[in-house]
Design a protein around this motif. Structure first.
Motif, PDB file in Angstrom:
ATOM      1  N   UNK A 224       0.868  -1.184   0.000  1.00  0.00           N
ATOM      2  CA  UNK A 224       0.000   0.000   0.000  1.00  0.00           C
ATOM      3  C   UNK A 224       0.908   1.239   0.000  1.00  0.00           C
ATOM      4  N   UNK A 225       0.320   2.408  -0.278  1.00  0.00           N
ATOM      5  CA  UNK A 225       1.134   3.630  -0.291  1.00  0.00           C
ATOM      6  C   UNK A 225       1.764   3.880   1.091  1.00  0.00           C
ATOM      7  N   UNK A 226       1.009   3.836   2.201  1.00  0.00           N
ATOM      8  CA  UNK A 226       1.681   4.066   3.501  1.00  0.00           C
ATOM      9  C   UNK A 226       2.780   3.045   3.796  1.00  0.00           C
ATOM     10  N   UNK A 227       2.565   1.775   3.432  1.00  0.00           N
ATOM     11  CA  UNK A 227       3.616   0.756   3.670  1.00  0.00           C
ATOM     12  C   UNK A 227       4.850   1.046   2.816  1.00  0.00           C
ATOM     13  N   UNK A 228       4.623   1.381   1.543  1.00  0.00           N
ATOM     14  CA  UNK A 228       5.754   1.630   0.633  1.00  0.00           C
ATOM     15  C   UNK A 228       6.544   2.855   1.087  1.00  0.00           C
ATOM     16  N   UNK A 229       5.834   3.895   1.545  1.00  0.00           N
ATOM     17  CA  UNK A 229       6.520   5.126   1.968  1.00  0.00           C
ATOM     18  C   UNK A 229       7.289   4.885   3.265  1.00  0.00           C
ATOM     19  N   UNK A 230       6.719   4.119   4.186  1.00  0.00           N
ATOM     20  CA  UNK A 230       7.405   3.835   5.453  1.00  0.00           C
ATOM     21  C   UNK A 230       8.711   3.066   5.201  1.00  0.00           C
ATOM     22  N   UNK A 231       8.647   2.061   4.338  1.00  0.00           N
ATOM     23  CA  UNK A 231       9.857   1.275   4.035  1.00  0.00           C
ATOM     24  C   UNK A 231      10.878   2.136   3.292  1.00  0.00           C
ATOM     25  N   UNK A 232      10.390   3.003   2.395  1.00  0.00           N
ATOM     26  CA  UNK A 232      11.293   3.862   1.610  1.00  0.00           C
ATOM     27  C   UNK A 232      12.010   4.855   2.523  1.00  0.00           C
ATOM     28  N   UNK A 233      11.295   5.369   3.505  1.00  0.00           N
ATOM     29  CA  UNK A 233      11.897   6.335   4.446  1.00  0.00           C
ATOM     30  C   UNK A 233      13.023   5.651   5.234  1.00  0.00           C
ATOM     31  N   UNK A 234      12.803   4.375   5.632  1.00  0.00           N
ATOM     32  CA  UNK A 234      13.861   3.651   6.370  1.00  0.00           C
ATOM     33  C   UNK A 234      15.090   3.473   5.483  1.00  0.00           C
ATOM     34  N   UNK A 235      14.846   3.147   4.211  1.00  0.00           N
ATOM     35  CA  UNK A 235      15.970   2.934   3.284  1.00  0.00           C
ATOM     36  C   UNK A 235      16.752   4.232   3.076  1.00  0.00           C
ATOM     37  N   UNK A 236      16.036   5.362   2.858  1.00  0.00           N
ATOM     38  CA  UNK A 236      16.767   6.615   2.578  1.00  0.00           C
ATOM     39  C   UNK A 236      17.482   7.105   3.838  1.00  0.00           C
TER      40      UNK A 236
END
Ligand code: ATP
Ligand code: MP5
Length: 263
Positions: A224-236
């Motif tokens: 989902x968008x919130x899941x994808x953004x949360x994981x992306x924030x951890x990566x960046x």
């Protein structure tokens, strides 16, 4: 099945931002990265020394080659340079059945313009309406909406102003505010605050490209968008923490930080 993710962006010869950052992020996150080059920049850690747009037919042809044969599960857009390219890419996205992450790249970290002023209206009225998630930084919010954000509370007003142009979700990146690195994700009803410690590291070239590509990679995997953004924030956040001095100016984030951490 490894999902396919397409970046539509400019080339950064220094390898820290643009197409190069996008493809490295996609490899690190386990998806197949593909590219439509919109412009070529001569760029390094000190700034942008030159930029050349590709003809609109070259952009359309690259896009059709990838989408018609290979197929895409998500698309990310970055530097689009001109009104003509913004409009052509918006039309291509509108005809593609895949989520689109739109990073409305305006100005580089060094203050070099990567988008003609005459293209701003096309970004507002053609590109933002076809975005699943738009990811402006605070300078881009000011350019596109006139809203100037100087504190975390004002991120809400910025999000509402961008959502008015029609993206399904907006992620306002507060990376340029002092204090924690706080971003606000909202679709106008749900709000998700993403907070990470600010790493005192000036090697942050390419953070925005990396974040948007990581979001597209997550969406391509069916998150989902919130899941994808949360994981992306951890990566960046990890990539900023590990960013390295390269050249005499602002170095890149480390796209391979997870490989090195595991090595
Ligand atoms: N020093 C930092 N420490 C931790 N996170 C950061 C730092 N700087 C930026 N970020 C995070 O990086 C992401 C990108 O934000 P930023 O505001 O830098 O985007 P941007 O200006 O579009 O990036 P770009 O440099 O590619 O143009 C956001 O999640 C932001 O919070
Ligand atoms: C080709 C290209 N695309 C995007 C950016 C923005 O990244 P940054 O703000 O870190 O310079 C860039 N510098 N070059």
């Amino acid at each position: 099945m490894i999902p396919n993710v397409l970046t539509v962006a400019g080339s950064d010869s220094g390898g820290g931002a643009g197409i190069q950052a996008d493809l490295k992020t996609m490899l690190a996150l386990g998806v197949h990265g593909m590219s439509v080059v919109t412009a070529v920049t001569a760029q390094n850690s000190l700034g942008v020394q030159g930029a050349w747009e590709l003809p609109v037919e070259a952009v359309r042809a690259q896009y059709r080659s990838v989408v018609d044969d290979i197929g895409v599960q998500a698309v990310k857009t970055g530097m689009l340079a001109s009104a003509e390219l913004v409009e052509a890419v918006a039309e291509l996205l509108a005809g593609t059945d895949a989520p689109a992450v739109v990073d409305p790249v305006g100005v580089s970290k060094h203050g070099d313009s990567l988008l003609a002023a005459s293209a701003l209206d096309s970004v507002r009225t053609r590109l933002l309406p076809v975005a699943t998630v738009a990811t402006p930084n605070l300078d881009e919010v000011a350019q596109l909406t006139g809203v100037r954000v100087e504190s975390e509370e004002e991120l809400r007003r910025a999000a509402a102003a961008v959502l008015a142009y029609g993206p399904r979700w907006v992620l306002i990146k507060g990376g340029h505010l002092p204090g924690d690195a706080v971003d606000l994700l909202t679709d106008g009803s749900e709000e998700h605050w993403l907070r990470a410690p600010r790493h005192d590291n000036r090697h942050t070239h390419g953070t925005g490209c990396t974040l948007a590509s990581a979001i597209a990679s997550g969406l391509a995997k069916g998150r989902s968008v919130p899941e994808a953004v949360t994981a992306a924030k951890q990566y960046v956040t990890g990539a900023v923490a590990a960013g390295f001095a390269l050249g005499g100016g602002i170095g890149p984030v480390d796209h391979g930080w997870r490989f090195r951490a595991g090595a």
